[in-house]
Design a protein around this motif. Structure first.
Motif, PDB file in Angstrom:
ATOM      1  N   LEU A 109      54.939  45.989  58.263  1.00 40.83           N
ATOM      2  CA  LEU A 109      55.699  45.151  57.470  1.00 40.83           C
ATOM      3  C   LEU A 109      54.713  44.311  56.600  1.00 40.83           C
ATOM      4  CD1 LEU A 109      58.588  43.952  57.260  1.00 40.83           C
ATOM      5  CD2 LEU A 109      58.004  42.334  58.517  1.00 40.83           C
ATOM      6  N   ALA A 110      53.779  43.657  57.194  1.00 43.37           N
ATOM      7  CA  ALA A 110      52.917  42.794  56.086  1.00 43.37           C
ATOM      8  C   ALA A 110      52.374  43.689  54.952  1.00 43.37           C
ATOM      9  CB  ALA A 110      51.901  42.252  56.832  1.00 43.37           C
ATOM     10  N   GLU A 111      52.049  44.949  55.186  1.00 46.86           N
ATOM     11  CA  GLU A 111      51.448  45.854  54.350  1.00 46.86           C
ATOM     12  C   GLU A 111      52.580  46.147  53.138  1.00 46.86           C
ATOM     13  OE1 GLU A 111      49.022  48.980  55.306  1.00 46.86           O
ATOM     14  OE2 GLU A 111      47.609  47.766  56.273  1.00 46.86           O
ATOM     15  N   GLU A 112      53.576  46.386  53.698  1.00 43.49           N
ATOM     16  CA  GLU A 112      54.878  46.804  52.721  1.00 43.49           C
ATOM     17  C   GLU A 112      55.052  45.641  51.883  1.00 43.49           C
ATOM     18  OE1 GLU A 112      57.824  49.740  53.782  1.00 43.49           O
ATOM     19  OE2 GLU A 112      56.337  51.084  54.529  1.00 43.49           O
ATOM     20  N   GLY A 113      55.420  44.632  52.388  1.00 43.76           N
ATOM     21  CA  GLY A 113      55.719  43.282  51.884  1.00 43.76           C
ATOM     22  C   GLY A 113      54.764  42.568  50.869  1.00 43.76           C
ATOM     23  N   THR A 114      53.537  43.241  50.916  1.00 47.94           N
ATOM     24  CA  THR A 114      52.337  42.631  50.113  1.00 47.94           C
ATOM     25  C   THR A 114      52.237  43.779  48.989  1.00 47.94           C
ATOM     26  OG1 THR A 114      51.345  41.603  51.856  1.00 47.94           O
ATOM     27  CG2 THR A 114      50.099  42.097  50.025  1.00 47.94           C
ATOM     28  N   ARG A 115      52.446  44.840  49.300  1.00 46.33           N
ATOM     29  CA  ARG A 115      52.440  45.902  48.195  1.00 46.33           C
ATOM     30  C   ARG A 115      53.695  46.269  47.534  1.00 46.33           C
ATOM     31  NH1 ARG A 115      47.880  49.563  51.737  1.00 46.33           N
ATOM     32  NH2 ARG A 115      46.154  48.068  50.899  1.00 46.33           N
ATOM     33  N   VAL A 116      54.423  45.353  47.235  1.00 48.64           N
ATOM     34  CA  VAL A 116      55.616  45.652  46.812  1.00 48.64           C
ATOM     35  C   VAL A 116      55.753  46.360  45.447  1.00 48.64           C
ATOM     36  CG1 VAL A 116      57.286  44.008  48.113  1.00 48.64           C
ATOM     37  CG2 VAL A 116      56.060  43.082  45.964  1.00 48.64           C
ATOM     38  N   ALA A 117      54.627  45.971  44.445  1.00 46.90           N
ATOM     39  CA  ALA A 117      54.596  46.497  43.304  1.00 46.90           C
ATOM     40  C   ALA A 117      54.061  48.189  43.486  1.00 46.90           C
ATOM     41  CB  ALA A 117      53.464  45.779  42.503  1.00 46.90           C
ATOM     42  N   ASP A 118      53.509  48.320  44.578  1.00 47.96           N
ATOM     43  CA  ASP A 118      53.118  49.679  44.676  1.00 47.96           C
ATOM     44  C   ASP A 118      54.248  50.709  45.272  1.00 47.96           C
ATOM     45  OD1 ASP A 118      50.586  48.855  43.916  1.00 47.96           O
ATOM     46  OD2 ASP A 118      49.747  48.839  45.970  1.00 47.96           O
ATOM     47  N   ALA A 119      55.103  50.157  46.034  1.00 52.70           N
ATOM     48  CA  ALA A 119      56.146  50.772  46.608  1.00 52.70           C
ATOM     49  C   ALA A 119      57.351  50.119  46.123  1.00 52.70           C
ATOM     50  CB  ALA A 119      56.301  50.629  48.305  1.00 52.70           C
ATOM     51  N   ALA A 120      58.292  51.048  45.152  1.00 53.16           N
ATOM     52  CA  ALA A 120      59.351  50.618  44.391  1.00 53.16           C
ATOM     53  C   ALA A 120      60.527  50.150  45.264  1.00 53.16           C
ATOM     54  CB  ALA A 120      59.731  51.646  43.377  1.00 53.16           C
ATOM     55  N   GLY A 121      60.655  50.623  46.313  1.00 57.90           N
ATOM     56  CA  GLY A 121      61.474  50.508  47.458  1.00 57.90           C
ATOM     57  C   GLY A 121      61.259  49.266  48.031  1.00 57.90           C
ATOM     58  N   GLY A 122      60.122  48.505  47.977  1.00 55.47           N
ATOM     59  CA  GLY A 122      59.978  47.435  48.846  1.00 55.47           C
ATOM     60  C   GLY A 122      59.716  47.942  50.338  1.00 55.47           C
ATOM     61  N   VAL A 123      60.241  47.024  51.319  1.00 58.52           N
ATOM     62  CA  VAL A 123      59.872  47.239  52.737  1.00 58.52           C
ATOM     63  C   VAL A 123      61.123  48.361  52.967  1.00 58.52           C
ATOM     64  CG1 VAL A 123      60.158  46.318  55.064  1.00 58.52           C
ATOM     65  CG2 VAL A 123      59.018  45.014  53.093  1.00 58.52           C
ATOM     66  N   SER A 124      60.395  49.405  53.644  1.00 56.35           N
ATOM     67  CA  SER A 124      61.454  50.612  54.086  1.00 56.35           C
ATOM     68  C   SER A 124      62.340  50.047  55.104  1.00 56.35           C
ATOM     69  CB  SER A 124      60.724  51.656  54.426  1.00 56.35           C
ATOM     70  OG  SER A 124      59.985  51.576  55.582  1.00 56.35           O
ATOM     71  N   ASP A 125      63.393  50.919  55.423  1.00 57.19           N
ATOM     72  CA  ASP A 125      64.377  50.607  56.394  1.00 57.19           C
ATOM     73  C   ASP A 125      63.611  50.917  57.741  1.00 57.19           C
ATOM     74  OD1 ASP A 125      66.389  49.883  54.791  1.00 57.19           O
ATOM     75  OD2 ASP A 125      67.384  51.444  54.740  1.00 57.19           O
ATOM     76  N   GLU A 126      62.757  52.052  57.577  1.00 59.59           N
ATOM     77  CA  GLU A 126      62.212  52.458  58.922  1.00 59.59           C
ATOM     78  C   GLU A 126      61.029  51.382  59.483  1.00 59.59           C
ATOM     79  OE1 GLU A 126      63.770  55.521  56.829  1.00 59.59           O
ATOM     80  OE2 GLU A 126      62.152  54.226  56.147  1.00 59.59           O
ATOM     81  N   VAL A 127      60.400  50.715  58.443  1.00 60.41           N
ATOM     82  CA  VAL A 127      59.534  49.785  58.665  1.00 60.41           C
ATOM     83  C   VAL A 127      60.082  48.393  59.470  1.00 60.41           C
ATOM     84  CG1 VAL A 127      57.701  48.022  57.938  1.00 60.41           C
ATOM     85  CG2 VAL A 127      57.670  50.518  57.322  1.00 60.41           C
ATOM     86  N   TRP A 128      61.201  48.004  58.826  1.00 62.26           N
ATOM     87  CA  TRP A 128      62.095  46.794  59.074  1.00 62.26           C
ATOM     88  C   TRP A 128      62.583  47.087  60.322  1.00 62.26           C
ATOM     89  CZ3 TRP A 128      62.251  42.066  57.579  1.00 62.26           C
ATOM     90  CH2 TRP A 128      63.445  41.103  58.262  1.00 62.26           C
ATOM     91  N   ALA A 129      63.085  48.528  60.852  1.00 60.46           N
ATOM     92  CA  ALA A 129      63.263  48.687  62.225  1.00 60.46           C
ATOM     93  C   ALA A 129      62.554  48.650  63.180  1.00 60.46           C
ATOM     94  CB  ALA A 129      64.302  50.021  61.992  1.00 60.46           C
ATOM     95  N   SER A 130      61.527  49.098  62.916  1.00 59.51           N
ATOM     96  CA  SER A 130      60.155  49.048  63.864  1.00 59.51           C
ATOM     97  C   SER A 130      59.908  47.454  64.043  1.00 59.51           C
ATOM     98  CB  SER A 130      59.186  49.599  63.278  1.00 59.51           C
ATOM     99  OG  SER A 130      57.875  49.551  64.260  1.00 59.51           O
ATOM    100  N   ALA A 131      59.846  46.841  63.026  1.00 58.45           N
ATOM    101  CA  ALA A 131      59.544  45.249  63.412  1.00 58.45           C
ATOM    102  C   ALA A 131      60.832  44.619  64.220  1.00 58.45           C
ATOM    103  CB  ALA A 131      59.405  44.633  62.221  1.00 58.45           C
TER     104      ALA A 131
END
Length: 157
Positions: A93-115
């Motif tokens: 979650l930290a990685e996807e939340g930090t790399r928002v410019a690299d991942a147009a979708g931001g934090v994915s539903d799968e990553v959120w669900a895992s957290a």
């Protein structure tokens, strides 16, 4: 390397930095496990290249009993077997939340669900605020080239 700004001497910084420090204190007092907080803060800082924050969170985590093995493997956590499922979910979650410019979708539903499988709503709130907080602090330090290496564990707490 000399810092471009001295946050301790500047009046505007003095009026605002105390608010940042209070956010950090509130997060420390949250129900998100302390070890998870340090691992997440360290990983966000590694991604952003914030040397002063890497220095601080490595030393604070070690002083709190974190092992050098785990600290050294945070950068390669996906391949490391020393992190719990909950810690892995927080790091992702930290990685996807930090790399928002690299991942147009931001934090994915799968990553959120895992957290969400590992943390309750109050812990998730603390985790999201921690990731956002660390990204802000990293940028403050990187823009002003705050030097690393002199931090003493607990110095800012």
């Amino acid at each position: 390397m000399d810092a471009r700004l001295n946050y301790l001497a500047d009046p505007t910084a003095g009026r605002t930095v105390k608010h940042f420090m209070s956010i950090g204190k509130a997060l420390k007092d949250s129900p998100l496990p302390a070890a998870t907080q340090e691992l997440v803060a360290l990983r966000v800082s590694q991604i952003n290249g914030c040397a002063v924050c890497i220095d601080m969170h490595t030393k604070d985590a070690a002083a709190a009993g974190e092992t050098s093995l785990r600290l050294n493997l945070v950068a390669a956590w996906r391949e490391a077997t020393v992190f719990t499922g909950a810690e892995r979910a927080a790091l992702e979650l930290a990685e996807e939340g930090t790399r928002v410019a690299d991942a147009a979708g931001g934090v994915s539903d799968e990553v959120w669900a895992s957290a969400a499988e590992h943390y309750d709503e109050e812990q998730l709130t603390a985790l999201v605020i921690l990731v956002s907080f660390m990204n802000t602090v990293n940028r403050l330090n990187i823009i002003t080239r705050q030097p690393a290496g002199d931090y003493r564990p607990g110095q800012l707490h």
